[in-house]
Design a protein around this motif. Structure first.
Motif, mmCIF file in Angstrom:
data_model
loop_
_atom_site.group_PDB
_atom_site.id
_atom_site.type_symbol
_atom_site.label_atom_id
_atom_site.label_comp_id
_atom_site.label_asym_id
_atom_site.label_seq_id
_atom_site.Cartn_x
_atom_site.Cartn_y
_atom_site.Cartn_z
ATOM 1 N N ALA A 271 -7.746 7.037 -1.875
ATOM 2 C CA ALA A 271 -6.351 6.657 -1.673
ATOM 3 C C ALA A 271 -5.547 7.674 -0.871
ATOM 4 O O ALA A 271 -4.904 7.302 0.110
ATOM 5 N N THR B 93 -6.703 7.657 2.649
ATOM 6 C CA THR B 93 -6.269 6.433 3.318
ATOM 7 C C THR B 93 -4.800 6.545 3.709
ATOM 8 O O THR B 93 -4.398 6.157 4.799
ATOM 9 N N LEU C 221 0.833 -1.217 0.000
ATOM 10 C CA LEU C 221 0.000 0.000 0.000
ATOM 11 C C LEU C 221 0.864 1.263 0.000
ATOM 12 O O LEU C 221 0.606 2.210 -0.753
#
Lengths: 328, 171
Positions: free
Chosen positions: A321, A324, A282
């Motif tokens: 994204a 996050t 990630l």
């Protein structure tokens, strides 16, 4: 002999931070070079598997046969076609995909490389053979190393700072390439509407310039800090979990207590390791994706608010994204 | 580490930073120059192959459709032609049959007429012969009965009378 294990149990952060091997060489530098070699090996092998085979293979020459090649192919296709092209547009994505993918694979390799407990394996060997080089390291090193290899390069702010500096250069290069030097300065001063607007608005230009310049530097700095913090936090958590048993032993717990705590914390450590695998992926993606967003933002010389709106739209359409990333 | 150091720009302090930048730039150069083009070319080749195969399949399908349409058109034309040929043959047969019938009827009529004529002629001849014979016989009979020779004028009268009687008898 068990002192070092107890010490690492009592100081999990010390287990994570970068350490010197000699006056100038650090573990993170060796990890970078090793990560480079591993990434090169894997990518070259994958590229050979993906490339079109000889004519004698018939239609099979178009098929990627190796599993490694298939994994890399899926990553490349997904990132290029589903992430970068929608965010940057076809033209910019075609230009910047090699750079952004090299960032992704480089950071990913360093992140994953850090999950392999090279240093701990060396510590274990030293413990078995009864001599620990920890005591041979000169005392003037800020962080003494008992090992010669291992560690997470991206858990060093200097390394992530270096990678973010390359991102900053890329962002500025794209801006100058697209807008020219004057256009970039104009962009930093609030855009053409403000610079060529009414004279009384010029009063705010210095303020906007300072804010924009700060923003230009803060963006890659945030990239560096985000990656560094995630890696340090994850590995510290793992060190804490795996060091619980040693800490319990140091605190005078009995054999059963130490074994129970080690089993429980070790189980959680294994589970968190899976989470760390995901975080490694990630964070590599976020580093690349935000660099792509910043590059595309700097290439637009027009409406700034429109750009911001765009970036939010992109973030929303890709599962929030950036949000996050910030949250992580 | 930089802030803690007495010399902030000392190489040993920023060595990881420089290493990260240099190694990444080298990595990027190799990746962009050799690896990415190889991967992209492989993917593009496959895409082009798939698109080419799809285009070829579409072309083949279009061609097959055109061929089928042409075949069906030819089939319809052949059926039309066969129908016309059959109709023409039937018309010819009817025409020829009509002609043959007409000709046969004409020939039959002619044959009938000639037969009728022959019969008529034969009948007339027979009647004439019969008349002559009857007359001669009558004259003979009459001569014998009368015992004398009948003169030509009497003979003519007798013949005429006999004929009348004969005619009356026939009727």
């Amino acid at each position: 002999m068990l002192q070092t294990i107890f010490a690492s149990g009592a100081d999990p952060v010390g287990h994570v931070v970068d350490k010197n091997i000699n006056e100038w060489l650090t573990l993170s530098m060796l990890s970078i070079v090793a990560g480079f070699a591993v990434a090169m090996f894997v990518l070259v092998k994958a590229a050979k598997a993906i490339q079109t085979g000889p004519e004698s293979d018939g239609n099979r020459r178009y098929i990627t046969t190796s599993r490694l090649g298939q994994v890399i192919e899926v990553m490349v296709l997904h990132l290029r076609d589903e992430m970068l092209k929608p965010v940057m547009g076809e033209r910019l994505a075609n230009t910047w995909t090699p750079f952004l993918l090299s960032q992704f694979f480089f950071v990913l390799t360093l992140n994953l490389f850090g999950l392999v407990p090279w240093a701990d394996m060396q510590e274990a060997v030293f413990v078995v053979f009864g001599h620990h080089p920890h005591f041979d390291v000169p005392a003037n090193f800020s962080q003494k190393s008992a090992v010669y290899f291992g560690g997470t390069a991206t858990a060093s702010i200097l390394v992530t700072g270096g990678l973010a500096t390359v991102s900053l250069v890329a962002i500025l290069y794209q801006s100058i390439r697209e807008l020219g030097i004057l256009g970039t300065l104009e962009h930093l001063c609030g855009g053409p509407d403000l610079v060529r607007g009414p004279i009384f608005l010029w009063l705010v230009i210095p303020l906007i310039f300072v804010v924009e310049l700060a923003g230009l530097i803060i963006k890659p700095a945030a990239l560096a800090i985000r990656l560094f913090a995630n890696m340090v936090a994850g590995h510290t958590l793992l060190a804490v979990l795996f060091g619980f048993g040693a800490a319990a032993a140091k605190a005078g717990a009995g054999t059963f207590g130490v074994a129970s705590i080690t089993l429980l914390s070790g189980t959680f450590g294994v589970l968190i390791s899976f989470l760390e695998l995901f975080v490694a992926l990630l964070q590599a993606f976020i580093f690349m994706f935000l660099t792509a967003v910043f590059i595309s933002l700097m290439s637009h010389g027009d409406d700034h608010a429109h750009d911001e709106e765009h970036s939010h739209d992109h973030a929303d359409s890709h599962g929030h994204a950036p949000a996050t990333a910030a949250a992580h | 580490m930089i802030l803690a150091s007495s010399d902030p720009i000392a190489f040993d302090t920023i060595a990881p930073y420089i290493t990260a930048v240099v190694v990444f730039v080298v990595f990027f150069a190799i990746f962009a120059q050799f690896i990415m083009p190889t991967i992209t070319k492989g993917l593009d080749d496959r895409n082009n192959k798939i698109l080419g195969e799809i285009a070829a399949a579409e072309a083949a399908r279009t061609e097959a459709k055109a061929a089928q349409a042409a075949f069906e058109k030819r089939l319809v034309e052949a059926q039309d032609e066969a129908t016309k040929t059959i109709a023409a043959a039937r018309a010819d047969a009817q025409r020829i049959a009509g002609e043959l019938r007409t000709k046969a009827e004409a020939e039959l009529a002619d044959l009938k007429r000639r037969a009728h004529d022959d019969m008529e002629s034969a009948r007339k001849q027979a009647v004439a012969d019969l008349e002559a014979h009857a007359a001669h016989l009558a004259v003979s009979v009459a001569g014998r009965i009368l015992g004398r020779e009948i003169k030509p004028a009497d003979q003519s009268t007798l013949i005429a009378d006999s004929l009348k009687e004969l005619a009356a008898t026939r009727n």
